[in-house]
Design a protein around this motif. Structure first.
Motif, PDB file in Angstrom:
ATOM      1  N   UNK A   1       0.797  -1.533  -0.152  1.00 52.96           N
ATOM      2  CA  UNK A   1       0.083  -0.215  -0.154  1.00 52.96           C
ATOM      3  C   UNK A   1       0.831   1.226  -0.011  1.00 52.96           C
ATOM      4  N   UNK A   2       2.148   1.223   0.812  1.00 51.03           N
ATOM      5  CA  UNK A   2       2.711   2.483   0.638  1.00 51.03           C
ATOM      6  C   UNK A   2       4.026   2.282  -0.253  1.00 51.03           C
ATOM      7  N   UNK A   3       4.142   1.382  -0.872  1.00 51.48           N
ATOM      8  CA  UNK A   3       4.783   1.289  -2.223  1.00 51.48           C
ATOM      9  C   UNK A   3       3.937   2.031  -3.595  1.00 51.48           C
ATOM     10  N   UNK A   4       4.588   2.591  -5.011  1.00 48.30           N
ATOM     11  CA  UNK A   4       6.417   3.886  -4.521  1.00 48.30           C
ATOM     12  C   UNK A   4       6.560   4.416  -3.371  1.00 48.30           C
ATOM     13  N   UNK A   5       8.071   4.358  -3.014  1.00 46.34           N
ATOM     14  CA  UNK A   5       7.734   5.889  -2.318  1.00 46.34           C
ATOM     15  C   UNK A   5       8.803   6.626  -3.299  1.00 46.34           C
ATOM     16  N   UNK A   6       9.120   6.273  -4.529  1.00 43.21           N
ATOM     17  CA  UNK A   6      10.090   7.355  -5.227  1.00 43.21           C
ATOM     18  C   UNK A   6       9.853   6.712  -6.356  1.00 43.21           C
ATOM     19  N   UNK A   7      10.092   7.622  -7.643  1.00 40.53           N
ATOM     20  CA  UNK A   7       9.976   7.618  -9.291  1.00 40.53           C
ATOM     21  C   UNK A   7      10.110   6.276  -9.716  1.00 40.53           C
ATOM     22  N   UNK A   8       9.257   6.123 -10.389  1.00 42.46           N
ATOM     23  CA  UNK A   8       9.651   4.631 -10.956  1.00 42.46           C
ATOM     24  C   UNK A   8      10.489   4.379 -12.532  1.00 42.46           C
ATOM     25  N   UNK A   9      11.305   3.871 -12.789  1.00 40.12           N
ATOM     26  CA  UNK A   9      11.836   3.665 -14.037  1.00 40.12           C
ATOM     27  C   UNK A   9      11.326   2.613 -14.772  1.00 40.12           C
ATOM     28  N   UNK A  10      11.097   2.465 -16.016  1.00 41.73           N
ATOM     29  CA  UNK A  10      11.168   1.241 -16.957  1.00 41.73           C
ATOM     30  C   UNK A  10      12.365   1.540 -17.596  1.00 41.73           C
ATOM     31  N   UNK A  11      12.840   0.946 -17.445  1.00 41.05           N
ATOM     32  CA  UNK A  11      13.935   0.821 -18.804  1.00 41.05           C
ATOM     33  C   UNK A  11      14.232  -0.453 -19.370  1.00 41.05           C
ATOM     34  N   UNK A  12      13.621  -0.651 -21.139  1.00 45.23           N
ATOM     35  CA  UNK A  12      13.910  -0.636 -22.451  1.00 45.23           C
ATOM     36  C   UNK A  12      14.899  -0.296 -22.925  1.00 45.23           C
ATOM     37  N   UNK A  13      15.836  -1.961 -22.762  1.00 45.59           N
ATOM     38  CA  UNK A  13      16.580  -2.621 -23.183  1.00 45.59           C
ATOM     39  C   UNK A  13      17.315  -2.713 -24.986  1.00 45.59           C
ATOM     40  N   UNK A  14      16.142  -1.918 -25.848  1.00 53.37           N
ATOM     41  CA  UNK A  14      16.661  -1.002 -26.894  1.00 53.37           C
ATOM     42  C   UNK A  14      16.673   0.186 -27.493  1.00 53.37           C
ATOM     43  N   UNK A  15      17.187   0.874 -28.131  1.00 52.09           N
ATOM     44  CA  UNK A  15      16.298   1.854 -29.026  1.00 52.09           C
ATOM     45  C   UNK A  15      15.254   2.230 -28.795  1.00 52.09           C
ATOM     46  N   UNK A  16      15.344   3.668 -28.604  1.00 53.33           N
ATOM     47  CA  UNK A  16      13.785   4.325 -29.179  1.00 53.33           C
ATOM     48  C   UNK A  16      13.079   3.496 -30.101  1.00 53.33           C
ATOM     49  N   UNK A  17      12.093   4.042 -30.062  1.00 47.41           N
ATOM     50  CA  UNK A  17      11.261   3.840 -31.366  1.00 47.41           C
ATOM     51  C   UNK A  17      10.813   2.450 -32.536  1.00 47.41           C
ATOM     52  N   UNK A  18      11.145   1.514 -30.821  1.00 48.65           N
ATOM     53  CA  UNK A  18      11.304  -0.498 -31.629  1.00 48.65           C
ATOM     54  C   UNK A  18       9.335  -0.608 -30.756  1.00 48.65           C
ATOM     55  N   UNK A  19       9.490  -2.444 -30.708  1.00 48.00           N
ATOM     56  CA  UNK A  19       7.848  -2.249 -30.045  1.00 48.00           C
ATOM     57  C   UNK A  19       7.724  -2.280 -28.661  1.00 48.00           C
ATOM     58  N   UNK A  20       8.496  -1.965 -27.705  1.00 47.80           N
ATOM     59  CA  UNK A  20       8.838  -2.457 -26.746  1.00 47.80           C
ATOM     60  C   UNK A  20       9.059  -0.780 -26.252  1.00 47.80           C
ATOM     61  N   UNK A  21       9.850   0.011 -26.961  1.00 49.56           N
ATOM     62  CA  UNK A  21       9.645   1.440 -26.500  1.00 49.56           C
ATOM     63  C   UNK A  21       8.338   2.600 -26.205  1.00 49.56           C
ATOM     64  N   UNK A  22       7.820   1.950 -27.850  1.00 51.55           N
ATOM     65  CA  UNK A  22       5.865   1.929 -28.264  1.00 51.55           C
ATOM     66  C   UNK A  22       5.341   1.859 -27.010  1.00 51.55           C
ATOM     67  N   UNK A  23       5.336   1.040 -25.992  1.00 49.97           N
ATOM     68  CA  UNK A  23       4.423   0.498 -25.693  1.00 49.97           C
ATOM     69  C   UNK A  23       4.664   1.056 -23.952  1.00 49.97           C
ATOM     70  N   UNK A  24       5.896   1.041 -23.993  1.00 54.69           N
ATOM     71  CA  UNK A  24       5.986   1.744 -22.356  1.00 54.69           C
ATOM     72  C   UNK A  24       5.962   3.156 -22.468  1.00 54.69           C
ATOM     73  N   UNK A  25       5.723   3.948 -23.347  1.00 61.57           N
ATOM     74  CA  UNK A  25       5.378   5.518 -23.620  1.00 61.57           C
ATOM     75  C   UNK A  25       3.619   5.403 -23.405  1.00 61.57           C
ATOM     76  N   UNK A  26       2.878   4.681 -24.083  1.00 58.44           N
ATOM     77  CA  UNK A  26       1.961   4.096 -24.217  1.00 58.44           C
ATOM     78  C   UNK A  26       1.047   4.230 -22.692  1.00 58.44           C
ATOM     79  N   UNK A  27       1.997   3.330 -21.642  1.00 62.84           N
ATOM     80  CA  UNK A  27       1.521   3.034 -20.330  1.00 62.84           C
ATOM     81  C   UNK A  27       2.362   3.871 -19.496  1.00 62.84           C
ATOM     82  N   UNK A  28       2.717   4.626 -19.774  1.00 66.57           N
ATOM     83  CA  UNK A  28       4.566   5.326 -18.705  1.00 66.57           C
ATOM     84  C   UNK A  28       3.228   6.429 -17.971  1.00 66.57           C
TER      85      UNK A  28
END
Length: 321
Positions: free
Chosen positions: A25-52
């Motif tokens: 319930x107390x979590x998170x206590x600070x900003x979250x980082x979503x690490x995408x292990x690829x450059x911008x513009x790929x499928x994972x990056x597209x989804x990360x930006x849709x949900x962030x």
């Protein structure tokens, strides 16, 4: 005496559950980082930006996307596996992650032991595409052409899911490709669009816009059935590679030391967000299907994928030192 001990154990268990619930319930206590292990513009990056943004709003915190490419996605993944801040997430191609243990002789992390699945988010089949100048209208013609002239096949990385899928097609058809590795899907797409590579296999989510604009020509889709957005494009299985199916599964993982209550909390929020009409429609319009899983279902899926890809890798002889 026995009853007293039993009551005490129940009491301790109840306290532990209550503490875990309070921690979630107390979590998170600070900003979250979503690490995408690829450059911008790929499928994972597209989804990360849709949900962030909706994830940040739901959890009342800031969500930062960090693209951390390198070593075929292993650099960013390793950083999350070794993270101890309790606020770092990995959003990646789960299929590619499942392959790593089979194609690499040594890894700085163990995908099955150092990471815990949170939820799957989306699936998009791979598209087999070529530069418009390539004189082939289907897979059979492409194979014949590759046997006559040098054919550069762009892959997001050596050992990636599109690379291993390309090897499987090569083995099944007698095609001859020369694999050109990139640091991510967006770079592989851009070079194929520019004519620096002839053939590309990549997730539909990132590749479809270039097909729709005429910058790339699609010859096949790697799903068991045809996709609604490309009804006239035959599957690769239809074109002679019996039973062939591959694709890009995007999912979220966290370090293995993350408390189960936190995993479940993030999983529930992401499941809700990815299923909202706005996000679902945004992704489906680019060929990605929403797929969600509980952490337990994710674990089962991942181990099955790891076993399946291990067979494909062994047959193709793909190995990286």
């Amino acid at each position: 005496m026995t009853h007293a001990i039993t009551r005490r154990l129940f009491a301790l268990s109840a306290l532990a559950l209550a503490a875990a619930g309070a921690q979630a319930q107390q979590w998170p206590t600070k900003p979250l980082r979503i690490v995408v292990p690829y450059p911008p513009g790929g499928s994972s990056d597209i989804i990360a930006r849709a949900i962030s943004q909706p994830l940040g709003e739901a959890l009342k915190t800031t969500v930062i996307i960090e693209n951390k490419p390198g070593a075929n996605g292993n650099t960013g993944t390793d950083s999350v596996a070794k993270s101890n801040d309790g606020h770092t997430l990995l959003l990646c191609d789960v299929g590619a992650l499942a392959i790593t243990a089979s194609v690499y002789n040594r890894l700085p992390f163990n995908p099955s032991k150092d990471l815990k699945g949170v939820t799957m988010l989306a699936y998009s089949p791979h598209l087999l595409v070529v530069h418009p100048s390539v004189q082939a209208g289907n897979l059979k013609e492409l194979v014949a052409l590759s046997q006559k002239q040098k054919m550069d096949f762009a892959v997001t990385a050596i050992g990636s899911a599109p690379h291993v899928a390309g090897v499987a097609i090569e083995k099944a058809t007698g095609a001859k490709w020369e694999y050109i590795p990139y640091k991510g899907g967006s770079q592989a797409i851009n070079d194929t669009v520019a004519g620096q590579a002839h053939v590309l296999m990549n997730g539909m989510l990132a590749t479809l816009p270039f097909v729709q604009s005429g910058q790339l020509k699609v010859l096949g889709v790697s799903k068991a059935t045809r996709v609604a957005l490309l009804p006239n494009v035959p599957t690769i299985a239809e074109q002679g590679v019996k039973g062939f199916e591959s694709g890009t599964w995007q999912g979220v993982l966290m370090p293995a030391n993350t408390p189960p209550a936190v995993l479940n909390k993030v999983s529930a929020e992401l499941t809700r967000i990815i299923r909202t009409p706005e996000v679902r429609q945004r992704l489906s319009g680019q060929g990605a299907e929403v797929h969600t899983m509980t952490p337990a279902e994710f674990t089962t899926f991942f181990e099955r994928e790891r076993a399946n890809w291990a067979k494909v890798v062994a047959q193709g002889g793909v190995k990286i030192e």
